[in-house]
Structures are given as structure tokens and as C-alpha cells.
Motif scaffolding. Structure first.
Motif, PDB file in Angstrom:
ATOM      1  N   MET A  80     -54.154   9.417 -33.562  1.00 51.64           N
ATOM      2  CA  MET A  80     -54.449  10.434 -34.564  1.00 51.64           C
ATOM      3  C   MET A  80     -53.439  10.323 -35.694  1.00 51.64           C
ATOM      4  O   MET A  80     -52.245  10.113 -35.441  1.00 51.64           O
ATOM      5  N   THR A  81     -53.890  10.449 -36.925  1.00 51.84           N
ATOM      6  CA  THR A  81     -52.984  10.406 -38.072  1.00 51.84           C
ATOM      7  C   THR A  81     -53.101  11.696 -38.873  1.00 51.84           C
ATOM      8  O   THR A  81     -54.184  12.252 -39.035  1.00 51.84           O
ATOM      9  N   GLY A  82     -51.973  12.161 -39.369  1.00 52.03           N
ATOM     10  CA  GLY A  82     -51.950  13.350 -40.203  1.00 52.03           C
ATOM     11  C   GLY A  82     -51.919  14.634 -39.406  1.00 52.03           C
ATOM     12  O   GLY A  82     -52.194  14.662 -38.210  1.00 52.03           O
ATOM     13  N   ILE A  83     -51.588  15.729 -40.127  1.00 53.25           N
ATOM     14  CA  ILE A  83     -51.551  17.052 -39.505  1.00 53.25           C
ATOM     15  C   ILE A  83     -52.665  17.943 -40.045  1.00 53.25           C
ATOM     16  O   ILE A  83     -52.667  19.158 -39.817  1.00 53.25           O
ATOM     17  N   GLY A  84     -53.601  17.354 -40.778  1.00 51.23           N
ATOM     18  CA  GLY A  84     -54.712  18.126 -41.306  1.00 51.23           C
ATOM     19  C   GLY A  84     -54.415  18.839 -42.606  1.00 51.23           C
ATOM     20  O   GLY A  84     -55.138  19.751 -42.998  1.00 51.23           O
ATOM     21  N   ASP A  85     -53.346  18.419 -43.292  1.00 49.08           N
ATOM     22  CA  ASP A  85     -52.971  18.982 -44.591  1.00 49.08           C
ATOM     23  C   ASP A  85     -52.878  17.812 -45.561  1.00 49.08           C
ATOM     24  O   ASP A  85     -51.961  16.996 -45.480  1.00 49.08           O
ATOM     25  N   SER A  86     -53.830  17.717 -46.487  1.00 51.70           N
ATOM     26  CA  SER A  86     -53.942  16.533 -47.342  1.00 51.70           C
ATOM     27  C   SER A  86     -52.682  16.280 -48.162  1.00 51.70           C
ATOM     28  O   SER A  86     -52.335  15.124 -48.429  1.00 51.70           O
ATOM     29  N   ARG A  87     -52.000  17.343 -48.555  1.00 48.78           N
ATOM     30  CA  ARG A  87     -50.788  17.147 -49.350  1.00 48.78           C
ATOM     31  C   ARG A  87     -49.781  16.278 -48.614  1.00 48.78           C
ATOM     32  O   ARG A  87     -49.198  15.347 -49.177  1.00 48.78           O
ATOM     33  N   TRP A  88     -49.575  16.565 -47.339  1.00 43.65           N
ATOM     34  CA  TRP A  88     -48.583  15.828 -46.562  1.00 43.65           C
ATOM     35  C   TRP A  88     -49.163  14.565 -45.957  1.00 43.65           C
ATOM     36  O   TRP A  88     -48.450  13.570 -45.790  1.00 43.65           O
ATOM     37  N   ASP A  89     -50.437  14.583 -45.654  1.00 43.90           N
ATOM     38  CA  ASP A  89     -51.052  13.397 -45.060  1.00 43.90           C
ATOM     39  C   ASP A  89     -51.088  12.246 -46.056  1.00 43.90           C
ATOM     40  O   ASP A  89     -51.018  11.074 -45.667  1.00 43.90           O
ATOM     41  N   LEU A  90     -51.183  12.541 -47.343  1.00 46.17           N
ATOM     42  CA  LEU A  90     -51.138  11.489 -48.353  1.00 46.17           C
ATOM     43  C   LEU A  90     -49.752  10.854 -48.449  1.00 46.17           C
ATOM     44  O   LEU A  90     -49.596   9.773 -49.016  1.00 46.17           O
ATOM     45  N   GLN A  91     -48.761  11.518 -47.879  1.00 42.77           N
ATOM     46  CA  GLN A  91     -47.409  10.958 -47.853  1.00 42.77           C
ATOM     47  C   GLN A  91     -47.116  10.210 -46.553  1.00 42.77           C
ATOM     48  O   GLN A  91     -45.990   9.757 -46.338  1.00 42.77           O
ATOM     49  N   GLY A  92     -48.109  10.091 -45.671  1.00 39.58           N
ATOM     50  CA  GLY A  92     -47.942   9.291 -44.459  1.00 39.58           C
ATOM     51  C   GLY A  92     -46.834   9.783 -43.551  1.00 39.58           C
ATOM     52  O   GLY A  92     -45.934   9.016 -43.187  1.00 39.58           O
ATOM     53  N   ARG A  93     -46.915  11.046 -43.114  1.00 38.45           N
ATOM     54  CA  ARG A  93     -45.788  11.662 -42.414  1.00 38.45           C
ATOM     55  C   ARG A  93     -45.981  11.857 -40.916  1.00 38.45           C
ATOM     56  O   ARG A  93     -45.038  12.235 -40.232  1.00 38.45           O
ATOM     57  N   PHE A  94     -47.170  11.575 -40.375  1.00 44.30           N
ATOM     58  CA  PHE A  94     -47.349  11.847 -38.945  1.00 44.30           C
ATOM     59  C   PHE A  94     -48.410  10.947 -38.334  1.00 44.30           C
ATOM     60  O   PHE A  94     -49.494  10.757 -38.887  1.00 44.30           O
ATOM     61  N   ILE A  95     -48.070  10.404 -37.160  1.00 44.44           N
ATOM     62  CA  ILE A  95     -49.018   9.622 -36.368  1.00 44.44           C
ATOM     63  C   ILE A  95     -48.789   9.953 -34.899  1.00 44.44           C
ATOM     64  O   ILE A  95     -47.649  10.187 -34.484  1.00 44.44           O
TER      65      ILE A  95
END
Length: 259
Positions: A80-95
């Protein structure tokens, strides 16, 4: 299950400094890496395909910025990638990788830089806290590894008295840890097995501060409450030099060998 968390100043340069060579004999199951500073397609084949591991990447939209990865011996059941918040997911912060009964994530908190202000960093803390609250409602266990860009307690940095007004040790940031380790219910896995002082993972001055122990413990592994009883070893690999951060190694001795 032995897990390493490591913030690198670019994955390509860390591999050139011997990261993958070290991992070949490190006897670890999962490696959570932060701050790749490159998109997957920009990495060389020997970086994308480490010997003995399956590699999974989550890139930032911006070039040369952020990005996280997981290296796993066992093929996960899901990624799974991202935390479901596009602002932070576009910064590649969680996998996150899901195994039989436990999920392992790699997270990179923002610092104060050209993309984020201190207020942005505090906003990410709240967004990730909401994510943690959601995971607590799921019927599985979680271990999240990463650079949290802050220290929690006075024992977690050498000059805490001089850092009270410094981003990374502000009262608001420390209160966030209190919330995460308090009402939300996560545990600081490292402190379940290692109560020592001078347990630092980051040094502002790379050349001299390691010798002077002028450091911070910014890199952590946090876990759901049921996991804390399985922590049997926790240490910081201070003698390795893949960047300004040291690797955090924690062993979890689960009853179920399949985990």
C-alpha cells in the motif's frame, strides 16, 4: 522478524557507500528506507534489484526529493502506498507491506525546506496521527519505521535545554508524541528493549558530532500494543556511514514463525 529503518541522503549514494553490501550479511527481514531523492525509474538496476530482497518504491512527484522504499526477504501479501491525503502522497512519504499478521511501513516526515514550512510539518503530524488512529481499528498489527524529524524526550537529544525553541523539539511536536504513545496507543519499540542514554540516530555535524555524541534520536520504529511484548533486541548501528542518519535495528520474536 528483524527490521531495519534507515534514512539515507539519496539511495543511489548510500548503495555506492556499501549499503547493499552490508545488507547481504546483516541477517534482516525488512529494510525500511526513507529519502530516496530519486524516482524508481531514475535508479540504476543494481539499486532497484538488491540481491536477496524484493524492493518496493513510492516516489515523490518532485525530482530529487523525498521518496520511501521497503526491501523484504518475503514477498508481501500486499503493498500500500500513501496515507490517503493527496497533498502528502504526492511527496512520496509512506509505503506499507502487509504480511500474514503484521504490516510494516516506511514513513518520512517532512522537514522545513523548499517544499514545506514548520506549519506544514505540524500538519503532516496531524494527518499521520489520523492515519494511526484508523490502523488501530483494524484487526492486525502494525510496525511503522521512519524519520519522524523530531525527538520526543530529553533523553533523546544531547543538548535538550538549548533545543526547546528549535524545530524538532518544540512543545507542540513533543505533545504530538505524547498523543501517539498515549491515547492513540502506539509504543516506542526501541525503548521496549533499549533504555540506554546517547542512543542517537542523527547528528547535525557529520564530521565531528558522532565523536562528541551531539545527536538526536529522530528515527524510530513504533508499533501497536500487542507487538511490544515481542521486541527482544534494539540497537543503533552508529559505526555505519551511509549519511547523517544511523540505521535502527529491532528484532521482533513473534510466536508464529510465519510472521
Amino acid at each position: 522478524m528483524r527490521i531495519i529503518s534507515l534514512h539515507v541522503d539519496g539511495l543511489e549514494q548510500a548503495v555506492k557507500k556499501g549499503l547493499y553490501t552490508w545488507l547481504e550479511t546483516a541477517d534482516v527481514d525488512v529494510v525500511a528506507i526513507q529519502n530516496l531523492k530519486a524516482k524508481e525509474y531514475q535508479l540504476s538496476d543494481d539499486v532497484v534489484y538488491p540481491k536477496g530482497f524484493n524492493a518496493y518504491f513510492f516516489d515523490a512527484e518532485a525530482d530529487g526529493y523525498s521518496g520511501v522504499a521497503l526491501l523484504t526477504r518475503e514477498v508481501p501479501k500486499a503493498i500500500m502506498t500513501g496515507i490517503g491525503d493527496s497533498r502528502w502522497d504526492l511527496q512520496g512519504r509512506f509505503i506499507q507491506a502487509d504480511f500474514e499478521h503484521v504490516s510494516v511501513g516506511s514513513v518520512l516526515f517532512p522537514g522545513v525546506d523548499q517544499y514545506n514550512t514548520l506549519e506544514d510539518k505540524l500538519a503532516f503530524q496531524q494527518a499521520f496521527l489520523a492515519h494511526l488512529e484508523k490502523t488501530r481499528r483494524k484487526r492486525r498489527e502494525f510496525i511503522f519505521c521512519g524519520n519522524f524529524e523530531a525527538a520526543h524526550k530529553t533523553v533523546d537529544l544531547s543538548d535538550w535545554q538549548g533545543a526547546n525553541d528549535t524545530p524538532g523539539f518544540l512543545p507542540k511536536e513533543r505533545a504530538w508524541f505524547d498523543q501517539m504513545f498515549g491515547p492513540v496507543g502506539y509504543a516506542d519499540a526501541f525503548r521496549e528493549a533499549n533504555f540506554g542514554e546517547n542512543q542517537f540516530t542523527w547528528w547535525p555535524d557529520e564530521d565531528s558530532a558522532r565523536r562528541n555524541q551531539n545527536g538526536w534520536r529522530k528515527d524510530m520504529q513504533i508499533c501497536t500494543p500487542n507487538v511490544r511484548q515481542f521486541v527482544v533486541e534494539a540497537r543503533i548501528e552508529k559505526n555505519l556511514n551511509f549519511g547523517q542518519h544511523a540505521a535502527v535495528l529491532i528484532e521482533y520474536e513473534f510466536d508464529d514463525e510465519d510472521e
